[in-house]
Enzyme design. Structure first.
Site, PDB file in Angstrom:
ATOM      1  N   SER A 206       0.861  -1.178   0.000  1.00 25.95           N
ATOM      2  CA  SER A 206       0.000   0.000   0.000  1.00 25.95           C
ATOM      3  C   SER A 206       0.894   1.223   0.000  1.00 25.95           C
ATOM      4  CB  SER A 206      -0.894   0.018   1.243  1.00 25.95           C
ATOM      5  OG  SER A 206      -1.575   1.251   1.357  1.00 25.95           O
ATOM      6  N   TYR A 221      -2.480  -0.590  10.270  1.00 23.53           N
ATOM      7  CA  TYR A 221      -2.451  -0.848   8.834  1.00 23.53           C
ATOM      8  C   TYR A 221      -1.174  -0.301   8.216  1.00 23.53           C
ATOM      9  CZ  TYR A 221      -3.949  -0.983   3.953  1.00 23.53           C
ATOM     10  OH  TYR A 221      -4.032  -1.244   2.601  1.00 23.53           O
ATOM     11  N   LYS A 225       1.722  -2.652   6.381  1.00 22.80           N
ATOM     12  CA  LYS A 225       2.083  -2.559   4.977  1.00 22.80           C
ATOM     13  C   LYS A 225       3.549  -2.164   4.787  1.00 22.80           C
ATOM     14  CE  LYS A 225      -1.748  -3.906   3.163  1.00 22.80           C
ATOM     15  NZ  LYS A 225      -1.822  -5.169   2.376  1.00 22.80           N
TER      16      LYS A 225
END
Length: 314
Positions: A206, A221, A225
């Site tokens: 990401s 998150y 990533k």
């Protein structure tokens, strides 16, 4: 110096003759033998030796995946399914969809088989369960014959302020996104190494692994990533000797079911901070996935490719 007269025996007898020659005579014999051998060499053979013109390969052929088998985690819908479609369109012989959502996974396989004629199998899987992951990869090899391509698309996200984040919820994101990617890559990698044909492992990272996208609070998150991208780089170095290439695709804000669960206010903020002023469509990752899966990217490993509408350039 007096001239030397040498009687040269027939070519077939030169090496077999036991008659000793003087050094000068021997050199003349050797020269004569060489000239006879050269005269007997067809012109086309000489051309083959002295010229090297590589055969040109149609660049579109390099994107073909005929005879290969791909495994897609999180491939029942969204980004994973769009990338699965892109690979199937290039001639895969088999594809395995690994996902927790049985109904969606079976529907995805039926659709892929119907549209592309590919042999498609669904395996229900929680990527956090390393025993189940190994069993699933073993089943793919048993059912479809091999694993050439692995796309690691399974993932989750939370929008929670750090001061309110429970450790258990934080660990869940890391466990699925990062640990799950490693467990699946390891299990598939073992089969690729044993087969000796090489392969391609495509991580879904990401832009959040490179920047902190604002204003949404998503520390778990972002951290997961960033870990996925560096895991990819680490495995690319380790597995290059096995001809297994590891790369990652890092999307920006995409119009997926996962993102539509968040507050509408975030959508306006996301679009306004993206130079292209829109969210990406899932199918806009398919071309990159195909390139990374195919021989068209045969010298590419350890690369993270951002597809974010320009978000990270600002």
């Amino acid at each position: 110096m007096a001239a030397v007269s040498v009687q040269v025996p027939p070519t077939d007898d030169i090496m077999a003759s036991s008659t000793p020659f003087s050094p000068l005579a021997q050199s003349m014999v050797d020269e004569r033998q060489s000239s006879i051998a050269a005269a007997a060499t067809p012109a086309e053979s000489l051309a083959t030796v002295t010229t090297s013109v590589p055969r040109k390969r149609n660049v579109f052929d390099m994107f073909r995946l005929d005879g290969r088998v791909a495994v897609i985690t999180g491939g029942a819908r969204g980004l994973g399914y769009s990338m699965a479609e892109g690979l199937c369109a290039a001639g895969l012989s088999g594809i395995a969809i690994l996902d927790l959502q049985t109904d969606l996974g079976e529907q995805a396989c039926d659709q892929l088989h119907s549209e592309y004629g590919v042999s498609a199998r669904f395996y229900r899987l929680d990527v956090r369960d390393e025993v189940a992951v190994q069993d699933a990869m073993d089943s793919v090899v048993r059912d479809l014959g091999r694993i050439d391509i692995l796309v690691l698309s399974a993932g989750v996200a939370d929008i929670v302020h750090a001061e309110d984040y429970s450790p258990a919820k934080f660990r869940r994101v890391i466990d699925i996104n990062l640990n799950g990617s490693f467990v699946c890559a390891q299990a598939a990698g073992k089969h690729m190494i044993a087969a000796g044909r090489g392969g391609s492992v495509i991580f879904v990272g990401s832009m959040s692994g490179s920047i902190v996208n604002w204003p949404n609070p998503q520390s778990a998150y972002n951290a997961s990533k960033a870990g996925v991208i560096h895991l990819m780089k680490s495995l690319s170095a380790e597995w290059a000797k096995y001809r297994i290439r590891c790369n990652s695709i890092s999307p920006g804000y995409m119009d997926t079911p996962l993102n539509t669960t968040y507050e509408e206010a975030y959508f306006h903020e996301w679009k306004s901070r993206t130079p292209m002023n829109r969210l990406g469509q899932p199918e806009e990752l398919a071309g990159c996935a195909l390139w990374l899966a195919s021989d068209a990217s045969s010298y590419t490993t350890g690369s993270d490719i951002l597809i974010d509408g320009g978000y990270t350039v600002l």
